[in-house]
Enzyme design. Structure first.
Site, PDB file in Angstrom:
ATOM      1  N   LYS A  29      51.376  45.696  43.446  1.00 42.85           N
ATOM      2  CA  LYS A  29      50.728  46.805  42.783  1.00 42.85           C
ATOM      3  C   LYS A  29      50.482  47.587  43.795  1.00 42.85           C
ATOM      4  O   LYS A  29      50.443  49.092  43.479  1.00 42.85           O
ATOM      5  CB  LYS A  29      49.152  46.203  42.453  1.00 42.85           C
ATOM      6  CG  LYS A  29      49.373  45.508  41.004  1.00 42.85           C
ATOM      7  CD  LYS A  29      49.914  45.908  39.785  1.00 42.85           C
ATOM      8  CE  LYS A  29      49.805  45.326  38.571  1.00 42.85           C
ATOM      9  NZ  LYS A  29      50.493  46.162  37.523  1.00 42.85           N
ATOM     10  N   TYR A  85      50.491  39.609  43.795  1.00 45.13           N
ATOM     11  CA  TYR A  85      50.221  40.592  42.574  1.00 45.13           C
ATOM     12  C   TYR A  85      49.636  41.938  43.684  1.00 45.13           C
ATOM     13  O   TYR A  85      50.110  42.851  43.304  1.00 45.13           O
ATOM     14  CB  TYR A  85      48.978  40.039  41.959  1.00 45.13           C
ATOM     15  CG  TYR A  85      48.451  40.939  40.903  1.00 45.13           C
ATOM     16  CD1 TYR A  85      49.260  40.952  39.801  1.00 45.13           C
ATOM     17  CD2 TYR A  85      47.231  41.558  41.101  1.00 45.13           C
ATOM     18  CE1 TYR A  85      48.769  41.821  38.631  1.00 45.13           C
ATOM     19  CE2 TYR A  85      46.652  42.511  39.944  1.00 45.13           C
ATOM     20  CZ  TYR A  85      47.541  42.378  38.919  1.00 45.13           C
ATOM     21  OH  TYR A  85      47.094  43.150  37.764  1.00 45.13           O
TER      22      TYR A  85
END
Lengths: 256, 263
Positions: free
Chosen positions: A158, A154
């Site tokens: 991002k 994640y």
């Protein structure tokens, strides 16, 4: 001129069946834009109740390679004058680092990064063919520059979106297309709610101390920034990422 | 049931102080905020704000005032008097700056100190005095002005003699504003006073645009959007950060530079 009016604009907001995307889509409508909603699931009675009655909703899985093009074709069919794209769809598939699988790693990057790039590419091809200026907003996260344990895929995805925002801004500026981002901090959404509520330690209390403004954010806190970025008030902004975190990431140590 | 609609951009009847409000960018900010029905206190050096309000025919919701933000004693008096007369403002934007315009080799220590007294000390005293009063009330939004030259150095190649490159003390001070913003955000955030910065990119004045067209072209080439900014393009950003639409944004620096710092 109302500096924040989106009258005569039309937007596709991916991942707008719930959470941050849902609030963004409602905010854009509130500012005068026509909005196409998108989510993973087919429209249920419950979902229908959360959507404005007159708004198109498209169900489409963005994970397969054909996903972005399928969604764009349907979105432009529903709203041919689209000039605004909010790439907001994304999710969290990490397991604790030692248990993480290749499949979950790949799925994270496919949905959060790869689908975003090809959505933008397909969107821009259509705008360029129509010689139409446009505006793109990408939802990254404070995880794009501050790390969290057991969130490698994640965090990396991002972080990629933070740089993708700048890279797309530089490439697309000659076409009159602005590309900016928002980086939400901790926002209470269906994605974060379960995680916050199922922890044995009191995570919410911990965050409320660390967040300078004292509260976990709401999806509506993100809508204003996206309306602003898509509006005439932001005509000279491109490549910029607005952090919406109540001050979570600027202080070294929160209140004790 | 639909969740509540997002916080509004509405600034009507808000008390907003724009310091340096008669400058090239300040004028656009004051004009927009006035059109949004805010109650604007527009302060600048000497009679500049009074002349601007009269010349531009601004509506009665704009009050002109005189302030030299370099004069810290005058700043304290100004804040005390205007808070007594008008109440503690909802929003403050500090758009003042100091610059010698000198070349690096010609700059004296006194020049450097004088410019940074204005850029840093003056801004600090003003923003602190207003933020403390906002914090006592429990709400407020402060916008400080940095610059792209607080993030990156000017490209000497963009400037040609007899024009001097944008001077060092200006950018050094503007870099300091970015950290001042974060410190204020952390210090006053728990009492619901937000502080954010704006970093304008190339916004040469109309006079510079007319006098130096080749310079403007060189600047434009350095911008992904391919053009310099117009003053109206700063105004909406100030309005956004002062409004409730930005109520969860705190301690940030927003570049309004057409992408200058993206590549």
């Amino acid at each position: 001129m109302n500096a924040f009016s989106l009258d005569a604009h039309a937007a596709l907001v991916t991942g707008s069946s719930q959470g941050i995307g849902h609030a963004i889509a409602l905010g854009l409508r509130d500012a005068g834009a026509r909005v196409v909603f998108h989510g993973l699931s087919e429209k249920s009675a419950e979902l229908g109740a959360a959507l404005p009655a007159d708004a198109p909703y498209l169900a489409c899985d963005l994970l397969p390679a054909t996903g972005p093009e399928t969604l764009l074709a349907a979105a432009f069919a529903a709203e041919p004058a689209l000039d605004t794209l909010v790439c907001n769809a994304g999710s969290f598939f990490d397991l604790p680092l030692l248990e993480m699988t290749r499949e979950r790693w790949q799925k994270t990057l496919d949905l959060n990064v790869t689908a975003t790039f090809f959505l933008v590419q397909g969107f821009v091809r259509r705008l360029a063919a129509a010689a139409r200026p446009g505006c793109i907003v990408i939802t990254s996260s404070t995880n794009g520059f501050q790390a969290e344990a057991d969130s490698s895929a994640y965090d990396a995805s991002k972080g990629a979106l933070v740089m993708l925002t700048r890279s797309l801004a530089v490439s697309l500026a000659p076409l009159g297309i602005r590309v900016n981002g928002i980086a939400p901090g901790l926002i209470r959404t269906p994605l974060t709610h379960t995680w916050l509520e199922t922890r044995a330690d009191d995570l919410v209390k911990h965050y409320e101390k660390k967040i300078l403004l004292g509260t976990v954010g709401t999806p509506a806190d993100c809508a204003g920034a996206v309306v602003f970025l898509c509006s005439p008030a932001a005509r000279y902004l491109t490549g910029e990422i607005i952090v919406i975190d109540g001050g979570l990431t600027i202080a070294q140590i929160g209140r004790m | 049931m639909l969740p509540p609609t997002p916080p509004p951009f509405d600034l009507s009847h808000r008390d907003l102080w724009i310091i340096g409000g008669a400058g090239y960018l300040g004028r656009a900010v004051v004009t927009l905020l006035a059109s949004m029905q805010a109650r604007v206190l527009c302060a600048d050096l000497d009679d500049r704000a009074h002349r601007m309000v009269a010349d531009a025919g601004l509506p009665p919701n704009v009050t002109p005032a005189t302030l030299d933000a370099n004069d810290t004693a005058a700043v304290e008096r100004f804040v005390t008097e205007h808070c007594a007369a008008r109440g503690v403002p909802h929003g403050l934007a500090v758009m003042t700056y100091s610059s010698t315009g000198k070349r690096l080799d010609d700059l004296t220590p006194e020049d450097f100190d004088r410019a940074n007294h204005g850029n840093l000390t003056g801004t600090f005293v003003l923003a602190r005095a207003v933020s403390q009063r906002m914090a006592a009330r429990g709400s407020g939004s402060v916008v400080l002005f940095s610059s792209m030259y607080g993030t990156v150095s000017p490209d000497p190649g963009a400037y040609e003699a007899p024009m001097n490159p944008n001077p060092i003390e200006y950018g050094v001070g503007k870099a300091g504003i970015q950290q001042m913003t974060r410190y204020f955000a952390v210090h006053f955030g728990p009492r619901a006073v937000r502080c954010n910065a704006i970093s304008p990119g190339p916004f040469p004045t109309v006079a510079t645009q007319q006098a130096h067209p080749e310079f403007i072209q060189r600047l434009a080439k350095k911008v992904p959007l391919g053009r310099i900014g117009q003053s109206s393009e700063i105004a909406g950003v100030v309005a956004f950060l002062l409004s409730d639409a930005a109520s969860y944004i705190n301690g940030q620096n927003l570049a309004v530079d057409g992408g200058w710092t993206s590549w």
